[in-house]
Scaffold this motif. Structure first.
Motif, PDB file in Angstrom:
ATOM      1  N   THR A 284       0.833  -1.204   0.000  1.00 41.31           N
ATOM      2  CA  THR A 284       0.000   0.000   0.000  1.00 41.31           C
ATOM      3  C   THR A 284       0.869   1.256   0.000  1.00 41.31           C
ATOM      4  O   THR A 284       0.606   2.208  -0.746  1.00 41.31           O
ATOM      5  CB  THR A 284      -0.936   0.000   1.230  1.00 41.31           C
ATOM      6  N   GLY A 285       1.895   1.267   0.807  1.00 37.18           N
ATOM      7  CA  GLY A 285       2.807   2.415   0.847  1.00 37.18           C
ATOM      8  C   GLY A 285       3.518   2.612  -0.482  1.00 37.18           C
ATOM      9  O   GLY A 285       3.671   3.739  -0.958  1.00 37.18           O
ATOM     10  N   ALA A 286       3.958   1.515  -1.109  1.00 36.88           N
ATOM     11  CA  ALA A 286       4.628   1.615  -2.407  1.00 36.88           C
ATOM     12  C   ALA A 286       3.666   2.121  -3.479  1.00 36.88           C
ATOM     13  O   ALA A 286       4.036   2.936  -4.331  1.00 36.88           O
ATOM     14  CB  ALA A 286       5.198   0.256  -2.795  1.00 36.88           C
ATOM     15  N   ALA A 287       2.407   1.664  -3.423  1.00 35.50           N
ATOM     16  CA  ALA A 287       1.419   2.123  -4.402  1.00 35.50           C
ATOM     17  C   ALA A 287       1.127   3.614  -4.220  1.00 35.50           C
ATOM     18  O   ALA A 287       1.039   4.360  -5.203  1.00 35.50           O
ATOM     19  CB  ALA A 287       0.134   1.311  -4.272  1.00 35.50           C
ATOM     20  N   LEU A 288       0.984   4.076  -2.988  1.00 35.40           N
ATOM     21  CA  LEU A 288       0.748   5.496  -2.738  1.00 35.40           C
ATOM     22  C   LEU A 288       1.933   6.343  -3.187  1.00 35.40           C
ATOM     23  O   LEU A 288       1.761   7.426  -3.748  1.00 35.40           O
ATOM     24  CB  LEU A 288       0.470   5.736  -1.255  1.00 35.40           C
ATOM     25  N   LEU A 289       3.133   5.864  -2.951  1.00 42.04           N
ATOM     26  CA  LEU A 289       4.329   6.567  -3.387  1.00 42.04           C
ATOM     27  C   LEU A 289       4.374   6.668  -4.913  1.00 42.04           C
ATOM     28  O   LEU A 289       4.654   7.732  -5.471  1.00 42.04           O
ATOM     29  CB  LEU A 289       5.583   5.868  -2.862  1.00 42.04           C
ATOM     30  N   ALA A 290       4.060   5.586  -5.603  1.00 41.11           N
ATOM     31  CA  ALA A 290       4.070   5.588  -7.064  1.00 41.11           C
ATOM     32  C   ALA A 290       3.000   6.515  -7.631  1.00 41.11           C
ATOM     33  O   ALA A 290       3.253   7.267  -8.584  1.00 41.11           O
ATOM     34  CB  ALA A 290       3.873   4.166  -7.592  1.00 41.11           C
ATOM     35  N   VAL A 291       1.812   6.492  -7.048  1.00 44.93           N
ATOM     36  CA  VAL A 291       0.734   7.374  -7.522  1.00 44.93           C
ATOM     37  C   VAL A 291       1.105   8.838  -7.303  1.00 44.93           C
ATOM     38  O   VAL A 291       0.898   9.676  -8.174  1.00 44.93           O
ATOM     39  CB  VAL A 291      -0.597   7.019  -6.820  1.00 44.93           C
ATOM     40  N   GLY A 292       1.663   9.166  -6.164  1.00 44.10           N
ATOM     41  CA  GLY A 292       2.090  10.539  -5.894  1.00 44.10           C
ATOM     42  C   GLY A 292       3.179  10.994  -6.834  1.00 44.10           C
ATOM     43  O   GLY A 292       3.173  12.127  -7.325  1.00 44.10           O
ATOM     44  N   TYR A 293       4.139  10.131  -7.111  1.00 44.91           N
ATOM     45  CA  TYR A 293       5.217  10.473  -8.031  1.00 44.91           C
ATOM     46  C   TYR A 293       4.676  10.712  -9.438  1.00 44.91           C
ATOM     47  O   TYR A 293       5.017  11.690 -10.094  1.00 44.91           O
ATOM     48  CB  TYR A 293       6.260   9.358  -8.049  1.00 44.91           C
ATOM     49  N   LEU A 294       3.812   9.816  -9.915  1.00 45.06           N
ATOM     50  CA  LEU A 294       3.253   9.975 -11.252  1.00 45.06           C
ATOM     51  C   LEU A 294       2.370  11.216 -11.362  1.00 45.06           C
ATOM     52  O   LEU A 294       2.410  11.932 -12.368  1.00 45.06           O
ATOM     53  CB  LEU A 294       2.459   8.735 -11.655  1.00 45.06           C
ATOM     54  N   ALA A 295       1.580  11.494 -10.330  1.00 46.32           N
ATOM     55  CA  ALA A 295       0.726  12.686 -10.363  1.00 46.32           C
ATOM     56  C   ALA A 295       1.569  13.954 -10.405  1.00 46.32           C
ATOM     57  O   ALA A 295       1.276  14.879 -11.169  1.00 46.32           O
ATOM     58  CB  ALA A 295      -0.197  12.694  -9.148  1.00 46.32           C
ATOM     59  N   GLY A 296       2.618  14.008  -9.627  1.00 47.46           N
ATOM     60  CA  GLY A 296       3.507  15.174  -9.658  1.00 47.46           C
ATOM     61  C   GLY A 296       4.236  15.298 -10.977  1.00 47.46           C
ATOM     62  O   GLY A 296       4.416  16.398 -11.504  1.00 47.46           O
ATOM     63  N   HIS A 297       4.656  14.195 -11.542  1.00 46.14           N
ATOM     64  CA  HIS A 297       5.371  14.216 -12.819  1.00 46.14           C
ATOM     65  C   HIS A 297       4.449  14.663 -13.944  1.00 46.14           C
ATOM     66  O   HIS A 297       4.837  15.465 -14.790  1.00 46.14           O
ATOM     67  CB  HIS A 297       5.948  12.827 -13.106  1.00 46.14           C
ATOM     68  N   LEU A 298       3.227  14.156 -13.960  1.00 46.41           N
ATOM     69  CA  LEU A 298       2.288  14.542 -15.013  1.00 46.41           C
ATOM     70  C   LEU A 298       1.839  15.991 -14.870  1.00 46.41           C
ATOM     71  O   LEU A 298       1.654  16.689 -15.860  1.00 46.41           O
ATOM     72  CB  LEU A 298       1.081  13.612 -15.013  1.00 46.41           C
TER      73      LEU A 298
END
Length: 97
Positions: free
Chosen positions: A9-23
């Motif tokens: 869950t923590g890894a998924a939240l980290l990935a979603v946050g990174y992708l949202a910031g990048h996009l």
């Protein structure tokens, strides 16, 4: 030790946050309603669309030496930039009397 569900869950939240910031960083900035005279829609008269802004013009002496700047009215006579959706959708609420 570590629970695998919370790690995933923590890894998924980290990935979603990174992708949202990048996009979001790559997204283009919103366009401004700028006319070809380099003035915004706010500088143009609502009915006539003529530009009300002032533009700087250099002032020269008879010998050709620059002595300063004078502000004159913009020569734009019609706004030709993008029109905001609010201005396209607004219309008369009541029929003409």
């Amino acid at each position: 030790m570590f629970e695998p569900v919370s790690l995933a869950t923590g890894a998924a939240l980290l990935a979603v946050g990174y992708l949202a910031g990048h996009l979001r960083r790559r997204a283009s900035p919103p366009s401004k309603a700028i006319c070809s005279c380099d003035h915004t829609y706010a500088h143009h008269h609502l009915d006539t669309k003529a530009c009300n802004a002032q533009v700087p013009r250099d002032v020269y002496t008879e010998s050709g030496r620059r002595v300063g700047v004078r502000f004159v009215p913009c020569t734009c006579r019609h706004y030709d930039g993008p029109i905001a959706v609010e201005h396209l959708l607004q219309g008369p609420f009541l029929p003409p009397a």
